[in-house]
Write an enzyme that holds these catalytic residues in place. Structure first.
Site, PDB file in Angstrom:
ATOM      1  N   LYS A 195       1.015  -1.319  -0.308  1.00 21.85           N
ATOM      2  CA  LYS A 195       0.052  -0.022  -0.161  1.00 21.85           C
ATOM      3  C   LYS A 195       0.707   1.719   0.040  1.00 21.85           C
ATOM      4  O   LYS A 195       0.833   2.231  -0.786  1.00 21.85           O
ATOM      5  CB  LYS A 195      -1.009  -0.055   1.276  1.00 21.85           C
ATOM      6  CG  LYS A 195      -2.463  -0.987   1.230  1.00 21.85           C
ATOM      7  CD  LYS A 195      -2.718  -0.307   2.471  1.00 21.85           C
ATOM      8  CE  LYS A 195      -2.324  -1.190   3.535  1.00 21.85           C
ATOM      9  NZ  LYS A 195      -1.556  -1.761   4.095  1.00 21.85           N
ATOM     10  N   ARG A 253      -9.423   1.333   8.903  1.00 22.29           N
ATOM     11  CA  ARG A 253      -9.337  -0.199   9.492  1.00 22.29           C
ATOM     12  C   ARG A 253     -10.353  -0.931  10.364  1.00 22.29           C
ATOM     13  O   ARG A 253      -9.970  -1.680  10.573  1.00 22.29           O
ATOM     14  CB  ARG A 253      -7.674  -0.058  10.389  1.00 22.29           C
ATOM     15  CG  ARG A 253      -7.312   0.318   9.756  1.00 22.29           C
ATOM     16  CD  ARG A 253      -5.550  -0.042  10.494  1.00 22.29           C
ATOM     17  NE  ARG A 253      -4.608   0.719   9.970  1.00 22.29           N
ATOM     18  CZ  ARG A 253      -3.161  -0.152   9.356  1.00 22.29           C
ATOM     19  NH1 ARG A 253      -3.113  -1.015  10.067  1.00 22.29           N
ATOM     20  NH2 ARG A 253      -2.174   0.908   9.373  1.00 22.29           N
ATOM     21  N   ARG A 277      -1.121  -7.772  14.115  1.00 22.23           N
ATOM     22  CA  ARG A 277      -1.042  -6.774  13.057  1.00 22.23           C
ATOM     23  C   ARG A 277      -2.278  -7.845  11.891  1.00 22.23           C
ATOM     24  O   ARG A 277      -3.315  -7.395  11.313  1.00 22.23           O
ATOM     25  CB  ARG A 277      -0.117  -5.992  12.391  1.00 22.23           C
ATOM     26  CG  ARG A 277       0.044  -4.950  13.198  1.00 22.23           C
ATOM     27  CD  ARG A 277       1.262  -3.686  13.175  1.00 22.23           C
ATOM     28  NE  ARG A 277       1.444  -3.790  11.941  1.00 22.23           N
ATOM     29  CZ  ARG A 277       2.830  -3.893  11.649  1.00 22.23           C
ATOM     30  NH1 ARG A 277       3.779  -4.680  12.409  1.00 22.23           N
ATOM     31  NH2 ARG A 277       3.342  -3.951  10.971  1.00 22.23           N
ATOM     32  N   ARG A 317      10.997  -1.501  11.069  1.00 18.32           N
ATOM     33  CA  ARG A 317      10.506  -1.432  11.800  1.00 18.32           C
ATOM     34  C   ARG A 317      10.235  -1.808  12.776  1.00 18.32           C
ATOM     35  O   ARG A 317      10.833  -2.943  12.618  1.00 18.32           O
ATOM     36  CB  ARG A 317       9.083  -0.527  11.043  1.00 18.32           C
ATOM     37  CG  ARG A 317       8.812   0.225  10.418  1.00 18.32           C
ATOM     38  CD  ARG A 317       7.501   0.240   9.150  1.00 18.32           C
ATOM     39  NE  ARG A 317       6.306  -0.530  10.941  1.00 18.32           N
ATOM     40  CZ  ARG A 317       5.333  -0.560   9.656  1.00 18.32           C
ATOM     41  NH1 ARG A 317       4.977   0.393   8.547  1.00 18.32           N
ATOM     42  NH2 ARG A 317       4.187  -0.913  10.091  1.00 18.32           N
ATOM     43  N   ARG A 347      11.336  -6.469   4.524  1.00 15.17           N
ATOM     44  CA  ARG A 347      11.139  -4.834   4.208  1.00 15.17           C
ATOM     45  C   ARG A 347      11.990  -4.075   5.237  1.00 15.17           C
ATOM     46  O   ARG A 347      12.841  -3.901   6.309  1.00 15.17           O
ATOM     47  CB  ARG A 347       9.418  -3.837   4.750  1.00 15.17           C
ATOM     48  CG  ARG A 347       9.225  -3.639   5.308  1.00 15.17           C
ATOM     49  CD  ARG A 347       8.137  -3.332   5.438  1.00 15.17           C
ATOM     50  NE  ARG A 347       6.675  -3.215   6.902  1.00 15.17           N
ATOM     51  CZ  ARG A 347       5.930  -3.093   6.264  1.00 15.17           C
ATOM     52  NH1 ARG A 347       4.799  -2.707   5.375  1.00 15.17           N
ATOM     53  NH2 ARG A 347       4.949  -3.295   7.592  1.00 15.17           N
TER      54      ARG A 347
END
Ligand code: ADP
Length: 229
Positions: free
Chosen positions: A17, A93, A173, A162, A130
């Site tokens: 996204k 969300r 998540r 992250r 990532r």
């Protein structure tokens, strides 16, 4: 003329996204509003709000609806979004957030909600690889690092993993995504606003697919083609 568009992008963590929204925002010349980026900026500034947000984020929990709705409401009230539109990334969300968004945008309703679809096995691998710039949020991966020593190509910031990309927080998540956010797919489908786009393949391929899907629904199919990032 500025094309403009009012979009929501749904999709699992790691679906792409963030990367795609930056490209779409450039293509349609509209602001990219990422709640995750806004919250990370508040954490970095060290405001009271940022400290509170960090507690939720590091656990992989969602912030309470009323708080995040307030943040997005303020952002959507600014002139740029009112005149040109926006691409919302990471919001809504929950069904409560989607209902609040519908109320906030009664006068200028959404054009489209896109479900960027990538299977869970693939996103798990993408998230573990990532890396992200702490300053501007540009995404990289172990396979596609910045040119110089984990220094962001765009802004020179430090590129790191992250804090909430630990296996436990990611699992939490993804579970929250299926419980709280996936129901929005049916919610937007019922309102005839949903389009599903396959998120597998190269970033350019996915951008082309997205633009085709958006133009088909919003610019009479005759928008400007994507010519590469
Ligand atoms: P991801 O999609 O990988 O969870 P984001 O960058 O979109 O990452 O969001 C990071 C964190 O910020 C979330 O885990 C959550 O704690 C918080 N957050 C972002 N958007 C929302 C939202 N719409 N509602 C509640 N919490 C949110």
């Amino acid at each position: 003329m500025i094309p403009g568009v009012r979009l929501v992008i749904l999709g699992r963590q790691g679906a792409g996204k963030g990367t795609q929204c930056v490209r779409l925002a450039r293509h349609y010349v509209v602001p990219h509003i990422s709640t995750g980026d806004m919250l990370r900026a508040a954490v970095k500034e060290g405001t009271d709000f940022g400290r509170k947000a960090q507690e939720y984020m590091s656990r992989g929990d969602l912030l309470p609806d009323d708080i995040i709705i307030g943040v997005v409401g303020e952002r959507l009230a600014k002139d740029d979004t009112r005149t040109r539109g926006y691409i919302l990334d990471g919001f809504p969300r929950t069904v409560g957030q989607a209902e609040a968004l519908a109320e906030l945008t009664v006068d200028e309703p959404l054009d489209l909600a896109i479900d960027l679809e990538v299977p869970e096995e693939v996103v798990l691998e993408r998230i573990s690889n990532r890396r992200v710039c702490v300053d501007c949020g540009t995404n990289y991966s172990v396979q596609t690092p910045p040119r110089y020593n984990w220094t962001c190509d765009v802004c020179g910031g430090e590129v790191v993993q992250r804090e909430d990309d630990t296996p436990d927080a990611v699992r939490k998540r993804l579970n929250l995504y299926s419980q709280e956010t996936e129901p929005l797919i049916a919610w937007y489908l019922a309102k005839d606003l949903l389009v599903t786009v396959d998120g597998l393949g190269s970033a350019d391929e996915v951008t082309r697919r997205l633009i085709r899907a958006i133009d088909r629904r919003t610019h009479g199919g005759g928008g400007v083609p994507f010519s590469g990032a």
